[in-house]
Design a protein around this motif. Structure first.
Motif, PDB file in Angstrom:
ATOM      1  N   GLN A  38       0.806  -1.212   0.000  1.00  0.00           N
ATOM      2  CA  GLN A  38       0.000   0.000   0.000  1.00  0.00           C
ATOM      3  C   GLN A  38       0.845   1.270   0.000  1.00  0.00           C
ATOM      4  O   GLN A  38       0.675   2.146   0.832  1.00  0.00           O
ATOM      5  N   LEU A  84     -13.750  -0.732 -11.583  1.00  0.00           N
ATOM      6  CA  LEU A  84     -13.293   0.181 -10.541  1.00  0.00           C
ATOM      7  C   LEU A  84     -14.405   0.667  -9.609  1.00  0.00           C
ATOM      8  O   LEU A  84     -14.205   0.667  -8.383  1.00  0.00           O
ATOM      9  N   PRO A  85     -15.583   1.060 -10.092  1.00  0.00           N
ATOM     10  CA  PRO A  85     -16.632   1.483  -9.141  1.00  0.00           C
ATOM     11  C   PRO A  85     -17.052   0.371  -8.182  1.00  0.00           C
ATOM     12  O   PRO A  85     -17.274   0.625  -6.997  1.00  0.00           O
ATOM     13  N   ALA A  87     -15.141  -2.096  -7.144  1.00  0.00           N
ATOM     14  CA  ALA A  87     -14.034  -2.260  -6.198  1.00  0.00           C
ATOM     15  C   ALA A  87     -14.052  -1.173  -5.134  1.00  0.00           C
ATOM     16  O   ALA A  87     -13.825  -1.448  -3.948  1.00  0.00           O
ATOM     17  N   LEU A  88     -14.322   0.052  -5.540  1.00  0.00           N
ATOM     18  CA  LEU A  88     -14.394   1.144  -4.568  1.00  0.00           C
ATOM     19  C   LEU A  88     -15.572   0.963  -3.616  1.00  0.00           C
ATOM     20  O   LEU A  88     -15.453   1.218  -2.413  1.00  0.00           O
ATOM     21  N   LEU A  89     -16.701   0.510  -4.134  1.00  0.00           N
ATOM     22  CA  LEU A  89     -17.870   0.257  -3.294  1.00  0.00           C
ATOM     23  C   LEU A  89     -17.585  -0.841  -2.272  1.00  0.00           C
ATOM     24  O   LEU A  89     -17.902  -0.701  -1.088  1.00  0.00           O
ATOM     25  N   PHE A  91     -14.665  -1.675  -1.167  1.00  0.00           N
ATOM     26  CA  PHE A  91     -13.667  -1.153  -0.230  1.00  0.00           C
ATOM     27  C   PHE A  91     -14.330  -0.338   0.877  1.00  0.00           C
ATOM     28  O   PHE A  91     -13.940  -0.412   2.037  1.00  0.00           O
ATOM     29  N   VAL A  92     -15.348   0.427   0.522  1.00  0.00           N
ATOM     30  CA  VAL A  92     -16.021   1.265   1.507  1.00  0.00           C
ATOM     31  C   VAL A  92     -16.953   0.446   2.398  1.00  0.00           C
ATOM     32  O   VAL A  92     -17.024   0.663   3.606  1.00  0.00           O
ATOM     33  N   ARG A  96     -12.819  -3.367   7.798  1.00  0.00           N
ATOM     34  CA  ARG A  96     -11.399  -3.691   7.804  1.00  0.00           C
ATOM     35  C   ARG A  96     -11.025  -4.162   9.206  1.00  0.00           C
ATOM     36  O   ARG A  96     -11.267  -3.466  10.192  1.00  0.00           O
TER      37      ARG A  96
END
Length: 117
Positions: A38, A84-85, A87-89, A91-92, A96
């Motif tokens: 990261q 990508l959208p 993956a971002l969704l 991730f949010v 974690r």
């Protein structure tokens, strides 16, 4: 290091599309390991590697009637941009954990006594 050696030996014995697919999948853990660190300056490099890996898989499985290399790169870039959208969704929305997954509190070695009330 050992994975790079395995990829080199696999490249020497490559004969068909299945062997090329295995070769691309051997490179995938290296991409995942680099992404796990990261570091922001590595992001463009990781994206380029992901586009080329996707393009290589598309090219291998296209057969003899495949498109040109430029068309395959354009399609793989489009495919990754469309993902990508999502993956971002994810991730949010996904929680974690504070540490590694294998060290979660569910993996204790102590037995619990069962209460009888």
């Amino acid at each position: 290091m050992f994975l790079a050696l395995m990829a080199g030996v696999k490249l020497l014995e490559t004969r068909g599309s299945r062997d090329l697919t295995v070769l691309v999948f051997i490179a995938t853990p290296a991409l995942c390991r680099a992404a796990a660190r990261q570091r922001l300056p590595q992001l463009p490099y990781l994206l380029v590697v992901a586009v080329f890996a996707t393009a290589a898989l598309m090219r291998v499985h296209a057969g003899a009637a495949g498109d040109s290399g430029r068309d395959v790169l354009r399609r793989s870039t489009t495919l990754l941009l469309q993902a990508l959208p999502l993956a971002l969704l994810l991730f949010v929305l996904f929680p974690r954990l504070p540490g590694p997954f294998w060290a979660s509190p569910l993996a204790t070695r102590r037995a619990r006594a069962r209460r009888r009330d």
